[in-house]
Design a protein around this motif. Sequence first.
Motif, PDB file in Angstrom:
ATOM      1  N   GLU A   1     -23.116   1.981 -35.984  1.00  0.00           N
ATOM      2  CA  GLU A   1     -22.593   1.496 -36.980  1.00  0.00           C
ATOM      3  C   GLU A   1     -21.956   0.351 -38.151  1.00  0.00           C
ATOM      4  O   GLU A   1     -22.612  -1.108 -38.448  1.00  0.00           O
ATOM      5  N   MET A   2     -21.652  -0.479 -36.251  1.00  0.00           N
ATOM      6  CA  MET A   2     -20.917  -1.431 -36.608  1.00  0.00           C
ATOM      7  C   MET A   2     -22.139  -2.719 -36.294  1.00  0.00           C
ATOM      8  O   MET A   2     -22.050  -3.868 -36.844  1.00  0.00           O
ATOM      9  N   ILE A   3     -23.145  -2.141 -35.351  1.00  0.00           N
ATOM     10  CA  ILE A   3     -24.032  -3.022 -35.389  1.00  0.00           C
ATOM     11  C   ILE A   3     -24.758  -3.361 -36.787  1.00  0.00           C
ATOM     12  O   ILE A   3     -25.463  -4.578 -37.372  1.00  0.00           O
ATOM     13  N   SER A   4     -25.272  -2.634 -37.629  1.00  0.00           N
ATOM     14  CA  SER A   4     -25.752  -1.778 -39.033  1.00  0.00           C
ATOM     15  C   SER A   4     -24.904  -3.420 -40.046  1.00  0.00           C
ATOM     16  O   SER A   4     -25.225  -3.294 -40.030  1.00  0.00           O
ATOM     17  N   TYR A   5     -23.556  -2.492 -40.329  1.00  0.00           N
ATOM     18  CA  TYR A   5     -23.026  -3.708 -40.900  1.00  0.00           C
ATOM     19  C   TYR A   5     -23.097  -5.373 -40.072  1.00  0.00           C
ATOM     20  O   TYR A   5     -22.923  -6.268 -41.030  1.00  0.00           O
ATOM     21  N   GLY A   6     -22.851  -5.199 -39.129  1.00  0.00           N
ATOM     22  CA  GLY A   6     -23.134  -6.756 -38.246  1.00  0.00           C
ATOM     23  C   GLY A   6     -24.289  -8.002 -39.075  1.00  0.00           C
ATOM     24  O   GLY A   6     -24.127  -8.701 -39.362  1.00  0.00           O
ATOM     25  N   LYS A   7     -25.676  -6.553 -38.836  1.00  0.00           N
ATOM     26  CA  LYS A   7     -26.712  -7.300 -39.465  1.00  0.00           C
ATOM     27  C   LYS A   7     -26.955  -7.422 -40.914  1.00  0.00           C
ATOM     28  O   LYS A   7     -27.111  -8.314 -41.349  1.00  0.00           O
ATOM     29  N   GLN A   8     -26.357  -7.070 -41.977  1.00  0.00           N
ATOM     30  CA  GLN A   8     -25.866  -6.862 -42.742  1.00  0.00           C
ATOM     31  C   GLN A   8     -25.022  -7.632 -43.454  1.00  0.00           C
ATOM     32  O   GLN A   8     -25.518  -8.871 -44.456  1.00  0.00           O
ATOM     33  N   ARG A   9     -24.029  -8.275 -42.450  1.00  0.00           N
ATOM     34  CA  ARG A   9     -22.969  -9.497 -42.992  1.00  0.00           C
ATOM     35  C   ARG A   9     -24.089 -10.832 -42.328  1.00  0.00           C
ATOM     36  O   ARG A   9     -23.576 -12.172 -43.167  1.00  0.00           O
ATOM     37  N   GLN A  10     -25.241 -10.629 -41.080  1.00  0.00           N
ATOM     38  CA  GLN A  10     -25.154 -11.526 -41.016  1.00  0.00           C
ATOM     39  C   GLN A  10     -26.744 -12.091 -41.683  1.00  0.00           C
ATOM     40  O   GLN A  10     -26.756 -13.445 -42.204  1.00  0.00           O
TER      41      GLN A  10
END
Length: 157
Positions: A128-137
Motif C-alpha cells: 500500500e505504501m508503494i502504491s501511495y508513493g507512486k501516486q505522490r510521485q
Amino acid sequence: MLNNMSILSKSVIGFAILIVLVASLTVFSISQFNYLLESSEKALHDIPIHNAILEVQYVATKGHLYFEEIIAGDKNESSDKVYQLWNDAISYCDIILNGGQKNNGTYVAIRNKKEIEIISNLRMALEEMISYGKQRQQNLKTGQAGSEADQQFDAAY
C-alpha cells in the motif's frame, strides 16, 4: 527407633536415602538439560526471523527517508533505489512467511498464526505504501508534505 537398629541397618537406610537423593537430582538435571536444549533450538530458529524483521524495518525506513528527499526536490536520489529498498522489505516478509534463503541466511517459515497475520499485514502495508508513493510521485504538486496523498502515504508507512 534408630537406637534399636544395628549399624548395618542404619548404613543401609543411610545409603538408600543417598541413592534416592542422587536419583532425584539426576532426573531433575536431565529434565533441565532437555529444557535448555529445547530453548536453544527455539532461539536458533527465532534469531534469523528477528533479524529479517529488523531488515524489513531498516530497508523500509531507509526507502522512506530517500523518498521524502526525492519529494522535497533532491535530484541526487533515485526513485529506483527507493522502490528496490521497499521491494527488498517485501521479499523479507515473504521469506519470513514462506522460509527460504536470502543474503547468505537461511530462514524457516513462521508457524504461529498470530505472527503470520502480523507479517502478512506488514506486507500488505508495504504494498500500500508503494502504491501511495507512486501516486505522490506522479503528481508532485498534490503530493507535497501535509497533503492528503502525503497523509495516506504516511499512514501506510
